[in-house]
Design a protein around this motif. Structure first.
Motif, PDB file in Angstrom:
ATOM      1  N   ARG A  45       8.819 106.027  83.189  1.00 14.05           N
ATOM      2  CA  ARG A  45       8.446 104.806  83.895  1.00 14.05           C
ATOM      3  C   ARG A  45       8.196 105.150  85.361  1.00 14.05           C
ATOM      4  NH1 ARG A  45      12.032 101.905  86.851  1.00 14.05           N
ATOM      5  NH2 ARG A  45      14.099 102.767  87.130  1.00 14.05           N
ATOM      6  N   GLU A  46       7.704 104.199  86.107  1.00  8.33           N
ATOM      7  CA  GLU A  46       7.457 104.390  87.535  1.00  8.33           C
ATOM      8  C   GLU A  46       8.415 103.517  88.334  1.00  8.33           C
ATOM      9  OE1 GLU A  46       3.467 104.065  88.982  1.00  8.33           O
ATOM     10  OE2 GLU A  46       2.648 104.844  87.105  1.00  8.33           O
ATOM     11  N   THR A  48       9.355 100.835  90.970  1.00  4.61           N
ATOM     12  CA  THR A  48       8.677  99.663  91.545  1.00  4.61           C
ATOM     13  C   THR A  48       8.791  99.743  93.069  1.00  4.61           C
ATOM     14  OG1 THR A  48      10.682  98.315  91.553  1.00  4.61           O
ATOM     15  CG2 THR A  48       9.320  98.257  89.550  1.00  4.61           C
ATOM     16  N   ALA A  49       8.007  98.943  93.748  1.00  2.00           N
ATOM     17  CA  ALA A  49       8.071  98.895  95.213  1.00  2.00           C
ATOM     18  C   ALA A  49       9.461  98.457  95.663  1.00  2.00           C
ATOM     19  CB  ALA A  49       7.014  97.941  95.753  1.00  2.00           C
ATOM     20  N   ARG A  50      10.060  97.536  94.914  1.00  2.11           N
ATOM     21  CA  ARG A  50      11.405  97.063  95.263  1.00  2.11           C
ATOM     22  C   ARG A  50      12.441  98.183  95.116  1.00  2.11           C
ATOM     23  NH1 ARG A  50      13.848  91.413  94.359  1.00  2.11           N
ATOM     24  NH2 ARG A  50      16.014  91.789  94.901  1.00  2.11           N
ATOM     25  N   GLU A  51      12.324  98.966  94.067  1.00  2.00           N
ATOM     26  CA  GLU A  51      13.254 100.084  93.874  1.00  2.00           C
ATOM     27  C   GLU A  51      13.103 101.116  94.982  1.00  2.00           C
ATOM     28  OE1 GLU A  51      13.863 100.307  89.052  1.00  2.00           O
ATOM     29  OE2 GLU A  51      11.958 101.008  89.899  1.00  2.00           O
ATOM     30  N   CYS A  52      11.876 101.383  95.383  1.00  2.00           N
ATOM     31  CA  CYS A  52      11.641 102.315  96.501  1.00  2.00           C
ATOM     32  C   CYS A  52      12.286 101.778  97.779  1.00  2.00           C
ATOM     33  CB  CYS A  52      10.152 102.517  96.730  1.00  2.00           C
ATOM     34  SG  CYS A  52       9.337 103.497  95.468  1.00  2.00           S
TER      35      CYS A  52
END
Length: 72
Positions: A45-46, A48-52
């Motif tokens: 998976r990639e 998300t912007a929130r996880e980053c």
């Protein structure tokens, strides 16, 4: 900046240490984000912007003081 006396020298050393600590924290953030991306890829998976954002906002890797105008 030249050191005129011991106080100037101590202030310069303190400033260099703070800058060094700042660079180390940024480096930790970079590698922490890289590791998070690798873990996400391993689970197919990639991030998300929130996880980053959560990785970069980790309290352990944030500066506990603001930069003064002198250090900019």
């Amino acid at each position: 900046m030249q050191c005129k006396n011991r106080l100037d020298y101590e202030q310069m050393v303190k400033r260099i240490r703070r800058e060094n600590n700042r660079m180390l924290l940024h480096r930790c953030q970079y590698y922490l984000l890289q590791l998070a991306r690798e873990v996400a890829e391993a689970s197919e998976r990639e991030l998300t912007a929130r996880e980053c954002s959560n990785v970069l906002a980790n309290n352990k890797y944030l500066l506990d003081y603001d930069m003064s105008n002198e250090e900019v």
